[in-house]
Design a protein around this motif. Structure first.
Motif, PDB file in Angstrom:
ATOM      1  N   SER A  66       0.840  -1.202   0.000  1.00 37.90           N
ATOM      2  CA  SER A  66       0.000   0.000   0.000  1.00 37.90           C
ATOM      3  C   SER A  66       0.875   1.251   0.000  1.00 37.90           C
ATOM      4  O   SER A  66       2.042   1.224   0.386  1.00 37.90           O
ATOM      5  CB  SER A  66      -0.934   0.010   1.211  1.00 37.90           C
ATOM      6  OG  SER A  66      -0.226   0.361   2.374  1.00 37.90           O
ATOM      7  N   ALA A  67       0.280   2.329  -0.426  1.00 43.60           N
ATOM      8  CA  ALA A  67       1.007   3.602  -0.469  1.00 43.60           C
ATOM      9  C   ALA A  67       1.183   4.196   0.923  1.00 43.60           C
ATOM     10  O   ALA A  67       1.967   5.117   1.126  1.00 43.60           O
ATOM     11  CB  ALA A  67       0.257   4.580  -1.368  1.00 43.60           C
ATOM     12  N   GLU A  68       0.481   3.618   1.895  1.00 43.01           N
ATOM     13  CA  GLU A  68       0.536   4.133   3.264  1.00 43.01           C
ATOM     14  C   GLU A  68       1.905   3.839   3.889  1.00 43.01           C
ATOM     15  O   GLU A  68       2.432   2.730   3.776  1.00 43.01           O
ATOM     16  CB  GLU A  68      -0.567   3.444   4.080  1.00 43.01           C
ATOM     17  CG  GLU A  68      -0.624   3.850   5.532  1.00 43.01           C
ATOM     18  CD  GLU A  68      -1.683   3.042   6.284  1.00 43.01           C
ATOM     19  OE1 GLU A  68      -1.440   2.736   7.449  1.00 43.01           O
ATOM     20  OE2 GLU A  68      -2.711   2.727   5.684  1.00 43.01           O
ATOM     21  N   GLU A  69       2.455   4.833   4.530  1.00 49.58           N
ATOM     22  CA  GLU A  69       3.747   4.677   5.210  1.00 49.58           C
ATOM     23  C   GLU A  69       3.532   3.896   6.511  1.00 49.58           C
ATOM     24  O   GLU A  69       2.694   4.266   7.336  1.00 49.58           O
ATOM     25  CB  GLU A  69       4.352   6.052   5.501  1.00 49.58           C
ATOM     26  CG  GLU A  69       5.759   5.995   6.052  1.00 49.58           C
ATOM     27  CD  GLU A  69       6.772   5.463   5.048  1.00 49.58           C
ATOM     28  OE1 GLU A  69       7.755   4.854   5.480  1.00 49.58           O
ATOM     29  OE2 GLU A  69       6.571   5.657   3.845  1.00 49.58           O
ATOM     30  N   LEU A  70       4.266   2.830   6.677  1.00 52.84           N
ATOM     31  CA  LEU A  70       4.137   1.997   7.878  1.00 52.84           C
ATOM     32  C   LEU A  70       5.228   2.355   8.882  1.00 52.84           C
ATOM     33  O   LEU A  70       6.365   2.638   8.496  1.00 52.84           O
ATOM     34  CB  LEU A  70       4.277   0.520   7.511  1.00 52.84           C
ATOM     35  CG  LEU A  70       3.213  -0.073   6.597  1.00 52.84           C
ATOM     36  CD1 LEU A  70       3.621  -1.478   6.165  1.00 52.84           C
ATOM     37  CD2 LEU A  70       1.875  -0.118   7.311  1.00 52.84           C
ATOM     38  N   PRO A  71       4.897   2.286  10.164  1.00 51.51           N
ATOM     39  CA  PRO A  71       5.952   2.449  11.171  1.00 51.51           C
ATOM     40  C   PRO A  71       6.991   1.335  10.991  1.00 51.51           C
ATOM     41  O   PRO A  71       6.636   0.208  10.613  1.00 51.51           O
ATOM     42  CB  PRO A  71       5.210   2.295  12.498  1.00 51.51           C
ATOM     43  CG  PRO A  71       3.760   2.461  12.187  1.00 51.51           C
ATOM     44  CD  PRO A  71       3.585   2.068  10.762  1.00 51.51           C
ATOM     45  N   PRO A  72       8.255   1.614  11.238  1.00 53.72           N
ATOM     46  CA  PRO A  72       9.311   0.617  11.018  1.00 53.72           C
ATOM     47  C   PRO A  72       9.046  -0.714  11.728  1.00 53.72           C
ATOM     48  O   PRO A  72       9.303  -1.778  11.163  1.00 53.72           O
ATOM     49  CB  PRO A  72      10.575   1.294  11.565  1.00 53.72           C
ATOM     50  CG  PRO A  72      10.279   2.751  11.499  1.00 53.72           C
ATOM     51  CD  PRO A  72       8.801   2.889  11.694  1.00 53.72           C
TER      52      PRO A  72
END
Length: 136
Positions: free
Chosen positions: A80-86
């Motif tokens: 997904s284009a959503e930025e995920l927490p590391p």
């Protein structure tokens, strides 16, 4: 209907899955048609077909529907284009690594089963060969 959408019959032909199987995967939430026609027909995209191909490849390896769903959810989240927490990203990658290792083990198990089956078929062939010579 857009040229990018396919009806279920075309998807079945492209994936070599039956209509019934595709509908079952929809009922279980593994793949959802991207759209519906005005007449209510399921419409699929290339991405839906790709998802069905992943499912088709998982099935002979003995993964359950829940396992398939977990893997697909993980890959969907990563793609997904959503930025995920590391930490979430690493958790998903670890889950996929586990699936990769399980898949490798299952492939090895299938190779062992295939070798045994081929050995058995060879034994039967030899028996038939001996009996045909004796009766000639």
């Amino acid at each position: 209907m857009s040229s990018e959408h396919m009806q279920i019959g075309e998807v079945a032909a492209r994936t070599e899955l039956s209509l019934r199987t595709i509908r079952h995967y929809e009922e279980t939430g593994l793949v959802i048609p991207s759209a519906r026609s005005q007449g209510g027909f399921r419409l699929y995209t290339d991405a839906d077909v790709a998802r069905l191909m992943v499912i088709r490849r998982l099935k002979p390896l003995g993964f359950t529907l829940d396992e398939m769903r977990a893997l697909l959810d993980a890959t969907d989240s990563l793609d997904s284009a959503e930025e995920l927490p590391p930490e979430k990203r690493e958790e998903l990658l670890e889950l996929i690594r586990g699936f990769e290792q399980a898949a490798q083990q299952r492939v090895e198990d299938l190779r062992t089963q295939l070798a045994r089956a081929e050995e058995f078929a060879g034994t039967l062939r030899e028996r038939l060969g001996r009996n045909q010579i004796a009766s000639a």
